[in-house]
Design a protein around this motif. Sequence first.
Motif, mmCIF file in Angstrom:
data_model
loop_
_atom_site.group_PDB
_atom_site.id
_atom_site.type_symbol
_atom_site.label_atom_id
_atom_site.label_comp_id
_atom_site.label_asym_id
_atom_site.label_seq_id
_atom_site.Cartn_x
_atom_site.Cartn_y
_atom_site.Cartn_z
ATOM 1 N N ARG A 157 49.024 41.351 37.856
ATOM 2 C CA ARG A 157 47.950 42.006 38.151
ATOM 3 C C ARG A 157 46.612 41.669 37.051
ATOM 4 O O ARG A 157 45.475 41.428 37.451
ATOM 5 N N ASN A 158 47.016 42.043 35.819
ATOM 6 C CA ASN A 158 46.238 41.740 34.739
ATOM 7 C C ASN A 158 45.539 40.307 34.535
ATOM 8 O O ASN A 158 44.474 40.247 34.617
ATOM 9 N N GLU A 159 46.645 39.284 34.970
ATOM 10 C CA GLU A 159 45.965 38.021 34.859
ATOM 11 C C GLU A 159 44.989 37.863 36.117
ATOM 12 O O GLU A 159 43.909 37.113 36.048
ATOM 13 N N SER A 160 45.408 38.153 37.170
ATOM 14 C CA SER A 160 44.263 38.179 38.306
ATOM 15 C C SER A 160 43.081 38.830 38.087
ATOM 16 O O SER A 160 42.026 38.180 38.314
ATOM 17 N N ILE A 161 43.070 40.021 37.439
ATOM 18 C CA ILE A 161 41.791 40.680 37.147
ATOM 19 C C ILE A 161 41.023 39.838 36.244
ATOM 20 O O ILE A 161 39.759 39.522 36.074
#
Length: 66
Positions: free
Chosen positions: A43-47
């Motif tokens: 999720r953090n990489e996607s954001i």
Amino acid sequence: MNVTLSVDAQLLARARKKAEALGKSLNQLIRDYLQSLAGVDDRNESIAEFKRLSGKGKLAGLALSM
């Protein structure tokens, strides 16, 4: 998980040189490629990717910014 691949010896040598030139192991280079191929699950990489790309598009010469 370990994966076994069959590749030509010359291809393997060239790939190792390329990985070395990039400062990575061949294993890391392949892992990075598979991750980009399969998509990002973190999720953090996607954001972070969304923020990096936001506001950089253009539509008919008009800048799109957020």
